[in-house]
Scaffold this motif. Structure first.
Motif, PDB file in Angstrom:
ATOM      1  N   PHE A  74      -7.741 -78.066  -3.486  1.00 16.06           N
ATOM      2  CA  PHE A  74      -7.978 -77.837  -4.913  1.00 16.06           C
ATOM      3  C   PHE A  74      -8.311 -79.150  -5.598  1.00 16.06           C
ATOM      4  O   PHE A  74      -8.025 -80.228  -5.076  1.00 16.06           O
ATOM      5  CB  PHE A  74      -6.759 -77.176  -5.567  1.00 16.06           C
ATOM      6  CG  PHE A  74      -5.493 -77.981  -5.411  1.00 16.06           C
ATOM      7  CD1 PHE A  74      -5.147 -78.949  -6.345  1.00 16.06           C
ATOM      8  CD2 PHE A  74      -4.636 -77.762  -4.319  1.00 16.06           C
ATOM      9  CE1 PHE A  74      -3.982 -79.686  -6.197  1.00 16.06           C
ATOM     10  CE2 PHE A  74      -3.474 -78.504  -4.167  1.00 16.06           C
ATOM     11  CZ  PHE A  74      -3.138 -79.471  -5.104  1.00 16.06           C
ATOM     12  N   CYS A  75      -8.937 -79.050  -6.763  1.00 14.39           N
ATOM     13  CA  CYS A  75      -9.260 -80.243  -7.543  1.00 14.39           C
ATOM     14  C   CYS A  75      -7.972 -80.785  -8.142  1.00 14.39           C
ATOM     15  O   CYS A  75      -7.237 -80.046  -8.778  1.00 14.39           O
ATOM     16  CB  CYS A  75     -10.266 -79.885  -8.639  1.00 14.39           C
ATOM     17  SG  CYS A  75     -10.438 -81.167  -9.890  1.00 14.39           S
ATOM     18  N   PRO A  76      -7.676 -82.082  -7.948  1.00 14.00           N
ATOM     19  CA  PRO A  76      -6.419 -82.626  -8.459  1.00 14.00           C
ATOM     20  C   PRO A  76      -6.344 -82.572  -9.992  1.00 14.00           C
ATOM     21  O   PRO A  76      -5.259 -82.557 -10.552  1.00 14.00           O
ATOM     22  CB  PRO A  76      -6.408 -84.074  -7.970  1.00 14.00           C
ATOM     23  CG  PRO A  76      -7.661 -84.295  -7.222  1.00 14.00           C
ATOM     24  CD  PRO A  76      -8.483 -83.064  -7.224  1.00 14.00           C
ATOM     25  N   LYS A  77      -7.503 -82.517 -10.640  1.00  9.10           N
ATOM     26  CA  LYS A  77      -7.540 -82.524 -12.109  1.00  9.10           C
ATOM     27  C   LYS A  77      -7.376 -81.110 -12.678  1.00  9.10           C
ATOM     28  O   LYS A  77      -6.410 -80.822 -13.375  1.00  9.10           O
ATOM     29  CB  LYS A  77      -8.867 -83.139 -12.550  1.00  9.10           C
ATOM     30  CG  LYS A  77      -8.899 -83.693 -13.964  1.00  9.10           C
ATOM     31  CD  LYS A  77      -8.052 -84.920 -14.117  1.00  9.10           C
ATOM     32  CE  LYS A  77      -8.240 -85.572 -15.475  1.00  9.10           C
ATOM     33  NZ  LYS A  77      -9.145 -86.731 -15.417  1.00  9.10           N
ATOM     34  N   CYS A  78      -8.317 -80.226 -12.364  1.00  7.22           N
ATOM     35  CA  CYS A  78      -8.301 -78.896 -12.994  1.00  7.22           C
ATOM     36  C   CYS A  78      -7.583 -77.854 -12.131  1.00  7.22           C
ATOM     37  O   CYS A  78      -7.429 -76.704 -12.551  1.00  7.22           O
ATOM     38  CB  CYS A  78      -9.716 -78.423 -13.319  1.00  7.22           C
ATOM     39  SG  CYS A  78     -10.756 -78.109 -11.881  1.00  7.22           S
ATOM     40  N   LYS A  79      -7.148 -78.260 -10.929  1.00  6.91           N
ATOM     41  CA  LYS A  79      -6.363 -77.414 -10.013  1.00  6.91           C
ATOM     42  C   LYS A  79      -7.128 -76.178  -9.504  1.00  6.91           C
ATOM     43  O   LYS A  79      -6.537 -75.306  -8.888  1.00  6.91           O
ATOM     44  CB  LYS A  79      -5.032 -76.944 -10.650  1.00  6.91           C
ATOM     45  CG  LYS A  79      -4.212 -78.026 -11.333  1.00  6.91           C
ATOM     46  CD  LYS A  79      -3.430 -78.885 -10.354  1.00  6.91           C
ATOM     47  CE  LYS A  79      -2.634 -79.957 -11.086  1.00  6.91           C
ATOM     48  NZ  LYS A  79      -2.414 -81.143 -10.296  1.00  6.91           N
ATOM     49  N   LYS A  95     -18.541 -85.502  -8.272  1.00  6.80           N
ATOM     50  CA  LYS A  95     -17.843 -84.864  -9.397  1.00  6.80           C
ATOM     51  C   LYS A  95     -17.394 -83.447  -9.035  1.00  6.80           C
ATOM     52  O   LYS A  95     -18.057 -82.758  -8.274  1.00  6.80           O
ATOM     53  CB  LYS A  95     -18.774 -84.801 -10.610  1.00  6.80           C
ATOM     54  CG  LYS A  95     -19.033 -86.168 -11.225  1.00  6.80           C
ATOM     55  CD  LYS A  95     -19.752 -86.019 -12.539  1.00  6.80           C
ATOM     56  CE  LYS A  95     -20.281 -87.311 -13.099  1.00  6.80           C
ATOM     57  NZ  LYS A  95     -19.576 -88.539 -12.839  1.00  6.80           N
ATOM     58  N   CYS A  96     -16.257 -83.045  -9.614  1.00  7.71           N
ATOM     59  CA  CYS A  96     -15.777 -81.677  -9.403  1.00  7.71           C
ATOM     60  C   CYS A  96     -16.787 -80.705 -10.007  1.00  7.71           C
ATOM     61  O   CYS A  96     -17.285 -80.926 -11.116  1.00  7.71           O
ATOM     62  CB  CYS A  96     -14.406 -81.499 -10.057  1.00  7.71           C
ATOM     63  SG  CYS A  96     -13.882 -79.778 -10.182  1.00  7.71           S
ATOM     64  N   ASN A  97     -17.081 -79.627  -9.288  1.00  2.71           N
ATOM     65  CA  ASN A  97     -18.081 -78.672  -9.736  1.00  2.71           C
ATOM     66  C   ASN A  97     -17.658 -77.963 -11.030  1.00  2.71           C
ATOM     67  O   ASN A  97     -18.495 -77.520 -11.800  1.00  2.71           O
ATOM     68  CB  ASN A  97     -18.316 -77.640  -8.633  1.00  2.71           C
ATOM     69  CG  ASN A  97     -19.422 -76.666  -8.976  1.00  2.71           C
ATOM     70  OD1 ASN A  97     -20.513 -77.079  -9.374  1.00  2.71           O
ATOM     71  ND2 ASN A  97     -19.136 -75.393  -8.877  1.00  2.71           N
ATOM     72  N   PHE A  98     -16.351 -77.861 -11.265  1.00  2.00           N
ATOM     73  CA  PHE A  98     -15.852 -77.095 -12.422  1.00  2.00           C
ATOM     74  C   PHE A  98     -15.620 -77.986 -13.638  1.00  2.00           C
ATOM     75  O   PHE A  98     -16.169 -77.766 -14.698  1.00  2.00           O
ATOM     76  CB  PHE A  98     -14.565 -76.351 -12.050  1.00  2.00           C
ATOM     77  CG  PHE A  98     -14.735 -75.479 -10.830  1.00  2.00           C
ATOM     78  CD1 PHE A  98     -15.536 -74.345 -10.879  1.00  2.00           C
ATOM     79  CD2 PHE A  98     -14.110 -75.808  -9.632  1.00  2.00           C
ATOM     80  CE1 PHE A  98     -15.708 -73.540  -9.760  1.00  2.00           C
ATOM     81  CE2 PHE A  98     -14.286 -75.009  -8.514  1.00  2.00           C
ATOM     82  CZ  PHE A  98     -15.080 -73.879  -8.569  1.00  2.00           C
ATOM     83  N   CYS A  99     -14.768 -79.017 -13.446  1.00  2.00           N
ATOM     84  CA  CYS A  99     -14.367 -79.807 -14.622  1.00  2.00           C
ATOM     85  C   CYS A  99     -15.118 -81.131 -14.717  1.00  2.00           C
ATOM     86  O   CYS A  99     -14.935 -81.875 -15.680  1.00  2.00           O
ATOM     87  CB  CYS A  99     -12.865 -80.058 -14.605  1.00  2.00           C
ATOM     88  SG  CYS A  99     -12.343 -81.150 -13.270  1.00  2.00           S
ATOM     89  N   LYS A 100     -15.972 -81.409 -13.733  1.00  2.00           N
ATOM     90  CA  LYS A 100     -16.805 -82.626 -13.726  1.00  2.00           C
ATOM     91  C   LYS A 100     -16.010 -83.937 -13.686  1.00  2.00           C
ATOM     92  O   LYS A 100     -16.550 -85.001 -14.002  1.00  2.00           O
ATOM     93  CB  LYS A 100     -17.773 -82.659 -14.944  1.00  2.00           C
ATOM     94  CG  LYS A 100     -18.690 -81.452 -15.054  1.00  2.00           C
ATOM     95  CD  LYS A 100     -19.744 -81.436 -13.973  1.00  2.00           C
ATOM     96  CE  LYS A 100     -20.510 -80.101 -13.939  1.00  2.00           C
ATOM     97  NZ  LYS A 100     -21.015 -79.780 -12.613  1.00  2.00           N
ATOM     98  N   SER A 101     -14.734 -83.858 -13.326  1.00  2.00           N
ATOM     99  CA  SER A 101     -13.983 -85.101 -13.193  1.00  2.00           C
ATOM    100  C   SER A 101     -14.399 -85.784 -11.887  1.00  2.00           C
ATOM    101  O   SER A 101     -14.841 -85.122 -10.937  1.00  2.00           O
ATOM    102  CB  SER A 101     -12.478 -84.840 -13.226  1.00  2.00           C
ATOM    103  OG  SER A 101     -12.107 -84.079 -12.113  1.00  2.00           O
ATOM    104  N   ASN A 102     -14.266 -87.112 -11.844  1.00  2.00           N
ATOM    105  CA  ASN A 102     -14.731 -87.865 -10.678  1.00  2.00           C
ATOM    106  C   ASN A 102     -13.874 -87.593  -9.443  1.00  2.00           C
ATOM    107  O   ASN A 102     -12.657 -87.485  -9.537  1.00  2.00           O
ATOM    108  CB  ASN A 102     -14.704 -89.356 -10.979  1.00  2.00           C
ATOM    109  CG  ASN A 102     -15.802 -89.747 -11.940  1.00  2.00           C
ATOM    110  OD1 ASN A 102     -16.872 -89.113 -11.963  1.00  2.00           O
ATOM    111  ND2 ASN A 102     -15.558 -90.762 -12.754  1.00  2.00           N
TER     112      ASN A 102
HETATM  113 ZN   LIG Z   1     -11.887 -80.048 -11.297  1.00  2.00          ZN
END
Ligand SMILES: [Zn+2]
Length: 277
Positions: free
Chosen positions: A40-45, A65-72
């Motif tokens: 999972f993405c550590p930012k948006c989970k 970048k994360c496909n969902f929240c665009k965090s690095n």
């Molecule tokens: Zn994310």
């Protein structure tokens, strides 16, 4: 034996192991299981679908970048996958004999290399090598040697246990004595107990000779890298350079070329008089 198919297969296989090691590395400090939940993405989970979770490629496809929240997403992910892939692919060219059977030898080296990379990553991040990993690595080393040496070297179980378990304990004790003396001389702890336990694990795979040569080589590698770090003014985090990664690089090298070949190279190296110490 070494054809293009092997190279490609082991590169892909190695990158998948690298991807798994990333999961282990980033979940270790948070004590999250390495099996569940899925990546999972550590930012948006949000869960990462498999097509965005392909080793090395996905990171570049998503441009980091994360496909969902665009965090690095850290470049360290594809880097570890690539490095693991390279190191495991290089095992194809090993000249050592953990087993006389080419495939068994390759399987052993792949497993051993993965353990070394895992230990280095956790040590670099946390300045500790987890006991669970060391225990798992030691048991797997013993099992590998019990099977390999029984079948391919016709050694019986007590002999293998003596060489790879009992002698590893002897090595651990001798190393601790050595460590104690050096620490007394330089008036600070030379090597942590983690390093001793790590050498024990290495000894269950490579034998006492392999562990000793690993240690000798690590002093050289550690010395060279430390000098480079000082010249490049890269100050290690927390003011301490973990020794584990040097042991890993050395153990990988000894695993690849074998203790006997290493001894031969080492002697040649000094006999040619190229280096004066
Ligand atoms: Zn994310």
């Amino acid at each position: 034996m070494e054809n293009k198919f092997y190279l490609i297969f082991f590169f892909i296989f190695g990158s998948c192991i690298g991807s798994f090691l990333n999961v282990y590395r980033f979940r270790y400090p948070e004590s999250i299981s390495i099996i569940y939940p899925r990546s999972f993405c550590p930012k948006c989970k949000r869960k990462i679908p498999w097509f965005f979770n392909i080793p090395i490629i996905s990171w570049f496809f998503l441009m980091g970048k994360c496909n969902f929240c665009k965090s690095n997403i850290s470049f360290q992910y594809p880097f570890v996958e690539f490095l693991t892939a390279i190191l495991i692919t290089l095992n194809i060219f090993a000249i050592s004999n953990l087993s006389t059977n080419y495939f068994v030898n390759l399987m052993g080296l792949t497993f051993f290399s993965s353990l070394l990379i895992a230990a280095s990553l956790i040590d670099l991040d946390n300045l500790v090598i987890p006991n669970n990993l060391l225990l798992f690595g030691s048991i797997s080393g013993l099992i590998f040697n019990l099977v390999s040496r029984k079948i391919y070297f016709k050694e019986n179980f007590p002999t293998v246990l003596y060489k790879y378990l009992f002698m590893s304990f002897i090595f651990l004790i001798l190393f601790e004595i050595f460590n104690f003396i050096i620490s007394m001389i330089i008036k600070k702890e030379a090597f942590g107990f983690g390093d001793s336990k790590y050498l024990f694990m290495i000894s269950t795979w490579l034998g006492i000779k392999g562990a000793l040569f690993t240690f000798i080589l690590s002093i050289y590698i550690g010395g060279i890298i430390s000098i480079l770090l000082i010249i490049l003014r890269i100050i290690p985090r927390k003011g301490r350079i973990p020794f584990g990664p040097y042991l890993s690089i050395s153990a990988y090298t000894i695993g690849m070329i074998g203790s006997d070949n290493f001894l031969m190279f080492f002697k040649d190296f000094y006999n040619t008089g190229l280096f004066i110490f």
